[in-house]
Motif scaffolding. Structure first.
Motif, PDB file in Angstrom:
ATOM      1  N   VAL A 285      37.650  47.067  38.845  1.00 28.68           N
ATOM      2  CA  VAL A 285      37.972  45.860  39.602  1.00 28.68           C
ATOM      3  C   VAL A 285      38.754  44.915  38.688  1.00 28.68           C
ATOM      4  N   ALA A 286      39.863  44.387  39.200  1.00 25.26           N
ATOM      5  CA  ALA A 286      40.699  43.495  38.390  1.00 25.26           C
ATOM      6  C   ALA A 286      40.188  42.061  38.408  1.00 25.26           C
ATOM      7  N   LEU A 287      39.747  41.591  39.578  1.00 25.59           N
ATOM      8  CA  LEU A 287      39.236  40.213  39.690  1.00 25.59           C
ATOM      9  C   LEU A 287      38.401  40.093  40.961  1.00 25.59           C
ATOM     10  N   THR A 288      37.607  39.058  41.003  1.00 26.06           N
ATOM     11  CA  THR A 288      36.861  38.719  42.219  1.00 26.06           C
ATOM     12  C   THR A 288      37.058  37.240  42.522  1.00 26.06           C
ATOM     13  N   LYS A 289      36.907  36.880  43.793  1.00 22.64           N
ATOM     14  CA  LYS A 289      37.029  35.474  44.166  1.00 22.64           C
ATOM     15  C   LYS A 289      36.196  35.187  45.406  1.00 22.64           C
TER      16      LYS A 289
END
Length: 375
Positions: A250-254
């Protein structure tokens, strides 16, 4: 630094599958098919794993694939069967590759190259028994066989095989199966009357290998099943193991509020405040755009579905309130024995109304292959 995404290939699974297929075929010699870069798994690792599992032949679609095997030092019998005009037929003859001959023009080209080189070319005559794709048509079969027999007498070719391919072997009981076997037997009779003594006669692909003992003859061809995927929907083959796992960090979460549109076209709307995870794989890597709002993913220990449009380089997963963090792996498909609850390539195929062959072979070149197991 390890790549953020990879297709992990378990070569031991391929070896185990080859052993299993030989057992299922009653010990009939196995051709391991490694065309299309070993169905996306890597032609050389797949070839070596299949040989370790007892395969005695290797099969490729293109001559360049067969030559790659030879350049790697692989000396077992190799067959290549799609030969458009302009292919390096002479190099194949010099490399002792069996050439699949599907029409008179290819046979004549092979004879001419053999004469030029002063070599005997090994050819396998393909009879079109009803697939109506490659292969010599029934009305031309006798004349092509006779031409091959004359060339054999002259020392330019050795007819090492007669073969064909099923149209519907993955549909158990389909009437075309028996019809094609009947044509194949008649084709063999014509070859015998012409004085040909082929080393191998073969028509069984993975599906026929698993279900049709009468189609085994002298050799069976293990294609998709060699990689742990069954070509027959809902047909259980105990012990068959998928060899490829596709995963990405996973590259990023928001966090986003309810009613948020996700990805191009806002084809997914969040029902409540939720967390989104960005996975850096897209259709340039072989994740079909048609997987939009459909593709299954294992992430954070749970099955989930791609949320919104699959983009060229990325897609999004709605993870709700689960504590998923950057760096965790999202697994698109793999072996359920390794990852409980992981989606399989077969499930991806069913979701997308296709076949598992397409799922594994389309994984792009920028997704590195990582090999585990093996000697």
């Amino acid at each position: 630094m390890a790549p953020f995404a990879h297709a992990r290939v378990n070569v031991d699974a391929i070896t185990s599958n080859a052993r299993l297929l030989r057992e299922r075929a009653g010990g009939t010699p196995l051709m391991g098919v490694v065309k299309a870069d070993g169905y996306g798994h890597g032609i050389l690792p797949a070839a070596r794993a299949l040989l370790a599992g007892g395969a005695s032949w290797l099969g490729t679609a293109l001559i360049k694939e067969g030559l790659e095997l030879r350049r790697a030092g692989i000396t077992v019998p190799v067959m290549s069967w799609i030969i458009p005009p302009g292919e390096p037929v002479g190099e194949a003859i010099e490399a002792d590759i069996d050439l699949g001959v599907s029409d008179r023009a290819v046979l004549e080209e092979v004879i001419a190259e053999a004469r030029r080189l002063g070599r005997t070319a090994r050819v396998q005559l393909k009879t079109d028994t009803g697939l109506n794709r490659g292969g010599v048509s029934p009305e031309d079969w006798e004349s092509v066989v006779e031409a091959a027999a004359r060339a054999e007498e002259e020392g330019f070719v050795k007819v090492s095989g007669v073969w064909s391919h099923f149209a519907c072997a993955d549909e158990i009981g389909h009437p075309s199966i028996r019809a094609q076997l009947d044509v194949f037997h008649r084709s063999l009779d014509v070859a015998e009357k012409a004085g040909l003594e082929p080393q191998v006669r073969h028509i069984a692909n993975s599906a026929a290998l698993l279900t049709l003992p009468e189609a085994r003859f002298d050799l069976v061809r293990g294609g998709i099943a060699s990689y742990g995927l069954c070509p027959i929907p809902d047909f259980d083959v105990p012990g068959l193991r998928p060899a490829m796992t596709l995963e990405s960090k996973v590259a990023l979460t928001k966090r986003v509020p309810a009613g948020s549109g996700v990805s191009y076209g806002h084809r997914y709307l969040t029902e409540h405040e939720t967390s989104l995870a960005l996975v850096p794989l897209g259709y340039a890597d072989g994740v079909p755009r048609a997987a939009t709002n459909k593709g299954p993913v294992l992430l954070g220990g749970r099955r989930r579905t791609i949320a919104g449009t699959v983009c060229m380089d990325q897609f999004v997963v709605d993870v709700e309130n689960d504590p998923v963090a950057p760096g965790e792996y999202a697994v698109l498909f793999g072996d359920p024995e390794e990852h409980p609850n992981v989606p399989t390539a077969q499930e991806w195929a069913e979701v997308l109304d296709t076949i598992p062959y397409e799922i594994v072979t389309r994984i792009g070149a920028r997704v590195p292959r990582e090999y585990v197991g093996g000697a």
